[in-house]
Design a protein around this motif. Structure first.
Motif, PDB file in Angstrom:
ATOM      1  N   HIS A  87       0.825  -1.215   0.000  1.00 44.37           N
ATOM      2  CA  HIS A  87       0.000   0.000   0.000  1.00 44.37           C
ATOM      3  C   HIS A  87       0.850   1.251   0.000  1.00 44.37           C
TER       4      HIS A  87
ATOM      5  N   HIS B  86      -6.372  -1.867   3.276  1.00 43.43           N
ATOM      6  CA  HIS B  86      -6.099  -0.659   2.488  1.00 43.43           C
ATOM      7  C   HIS B  86      -4.984  -0.896   1.489  1.00 43.43           C
TER       8      HIS B  86
ATOM      9  N   GLY C  94      -1.354   5.145  10.761  1.00 47.96           N
ATOM     10  CA  GLY C  94      -1.087   3.728  10.567  1.00 47.96           C
ATOM     11  C   GLY C  94      -0.636   3.422   9.182  1.00 47.96           C
TER      12      GLY C  94
ATOM     13  N   TYR D 142       8.329  -0.153  10.635  1.00 54.39           N
ATOM     14  CA  TYR D 142       8.688   1.020   9.836  1.00 54.39           C
ATOM     15  C   TYR D 142      10.184   1.272   9.903  1.00 54.39           C
TER      16      TYR D 142
ATOM     17  N   GLU E  74       7.555   0.524   4.964  1.00 51.34           N
ATOM     18  CA  GLU E  74       6.912  -0.306   5.989  1.00 51.34           C
ATOM     19  C   GLU E  74       6.837  -1.732   5.476  1.00 51.34           C
TER      20      GLU E  74
ATOM     21  N   HIS F 204       4.473   7.232   3.700  1.00 56.06           N
ATOM     22  CA  HIS F 204       5.260   6.005   3.546  1.00 56.06           C
ATOM     23  C   HIS F 204       4.610   5.125   2.489  1.00 56.06           C
TER      24      HIS F 204
ATOM     25  N   THR G  56       0.665   5.312   1.659  1.00 51.85           N
ATOM     26  CA  THR G  56      -0.051   6.222   2.551  1.00 51.85           C
ATOM     27  C   THR G  56       0.430   7.645   2.280  1.00 51.85           C
TER      28      THR G  56
HETATM   29 FE   LIG Z   1       1.088   1.739   6.306  1.00 52.46          FE
END
Ligand SMILES: [Fe+2]
Length: 340
Positions: free
Chosen positions: A153, A200, A340, A258, A268, A217, A155
């Motif tokens: 993912h 996500h 998160g 992370y 991550e 990230h 973010t």
């Molecule tokens: Fe994340």
């Protein structure tokens, strides 16, 4: 609306030192270099189905160059582009994205570049050292301990979490899966959206700066928690600091770790978590005190985790227009737990 998007396909980032970043991705993360085009380096995880999932591009600062989603069909790509344009964003059609070809690229309302495409070049090593004995596996498992199977993912950071989530839900059909609102004030600090069964493939965190288009990230997937722990162990032995974790997010229920690549951009590792394919899911609103970010609630997230990229104090940043309550929220330890 027909389902438009299938999954996050690649993330392109900039690095002031491409060679240092690429060396790290190859030797510490376990990615494989697949191509170089005009100074950009194309990399993939051993389990990625297409030619690449990460592109490292020369640039003055660490930043998101673009995040790409594959559509569910050629028709869905046309429809997605139409919907973006109907929302008032022109975008542009590209014909020469390496190993992809045709793609629609646009800058979203909060300054993030997204690329949508249907065409791909599949990757499958069927003979030689990289071939796997699993017929469905694109290539043999990496010999780098803890190497991720695939991209997971991205973010991003933006100044209005709920408006961002609503736009991507309404225009492109991302499902909103959860959000975090501060315990002390009605301020949304985090939300997760998905195009598939994962919690996500797109996250959004509140950005207290006025610099648009930033990334917080991006993340890779490992098969097991043990691999995530081994990755943490080996990174430490090799002298690379861990920024946060290993621990488990409340939202999405994923284990996380992370750390930073040499450009300072945060990456991550994720594993575990729920699979959710409920088409009419009602997203929960979490409070940080419930453990939205760290379910164990036994540590405070390091302040460094609020840094997004490029840095907020870069040349185009200004402090003007950032509401005081948002500045305060970002300095509040509970707010830190919201991410998160
Ligand atoms: Fe994340």
């Amino acid at each position: 609306m027909i389902k438009l998007l299938s999954h996050l396909s690649y993330v392109a980032i900039t690095s002031p030192d491409v060679e240092a970043s690429v060396e790290f991705y190859k030797n510490q993360v376990g990615l494989i270099e697949v191509d170089r085009v005009d100074g950009a380096v194309y990399l993939r995880c051993w389990g990625d189905y297409y030619a690449y999932s990460v592109v490292v591009i020369p640039g003055d600062e660490p930043s998101l160059a673009t995040a790409a989603w594959r559509t569910t069909s050629a028709e869905a790509l046309e429809e997605a582009a139409k919907r973006v344009q109907a929302a008032g964003i022109e975008g542009e059609w590209l014909d020469d994205v390496p190993h992809i070809g045709r793609a629609f690229r646009f800058t979203g309302p909060w300054g993030h570049s997204l690329t949508l495409h249907w065409d791909v070049t599949r990757h499958h090593d069927t003979e030689g050292e990289a071939a796997s004995s699993y017929p469905d596996r694109p290539s043999r498992r990496s010999k780098v301990a803890g190497a991720p199977r695939q991209l997971d993912h991205v973010t991003i950071a933006c100044s209005d979490v709920d408006a961002f989530a609503a736009w991507y839900n309404e225009v492109l059909g991302f499902r909103i899966m959860a959000r975090t609102v501060l315990d002390e004030a009605p301020i949304s600090v985090f939300s997760v959206l998905t195009t598939n069964e994962k919690s996500h493939d797109l996250g959004v965190v509140l950005d207290g700066s006025s610099r648009a288009g930033r990334i917080n990230h991006y993340a890779f997937w490992v098969d097991t928690r043990e691999e995530l722990l081994i990755a943490a162990d080996i990174l430490g032995e090799n002298g690379y600091p861990i920024e946060y974790g290993p621990s488990i997010h409340g939202i999405g229920e994923q284990n996380f770790l992370y750390y930073r690549e040499p450009s300072s951009l945060r990456i991550e590792l994720n594993t575990g978590g729920y699979r959710n394919y409920v088409p009419d899911w009602t997203p929960n609103t979490w409070k940080p005190s419930q453990g939205s970010n760290n379910m164990y609630r036994n540590s405070v997230m390091p302040m460094s985790m609020t840094e997004s990229f490029p840095p907020a104090d870069g040349p185009s940043a200004t402090e003007e227009g950032v509401p005081e309550e948002i500045k305060e929220a970002l300095l509040n330890p509970y707010a830190q737990q919201g991410q998160g």
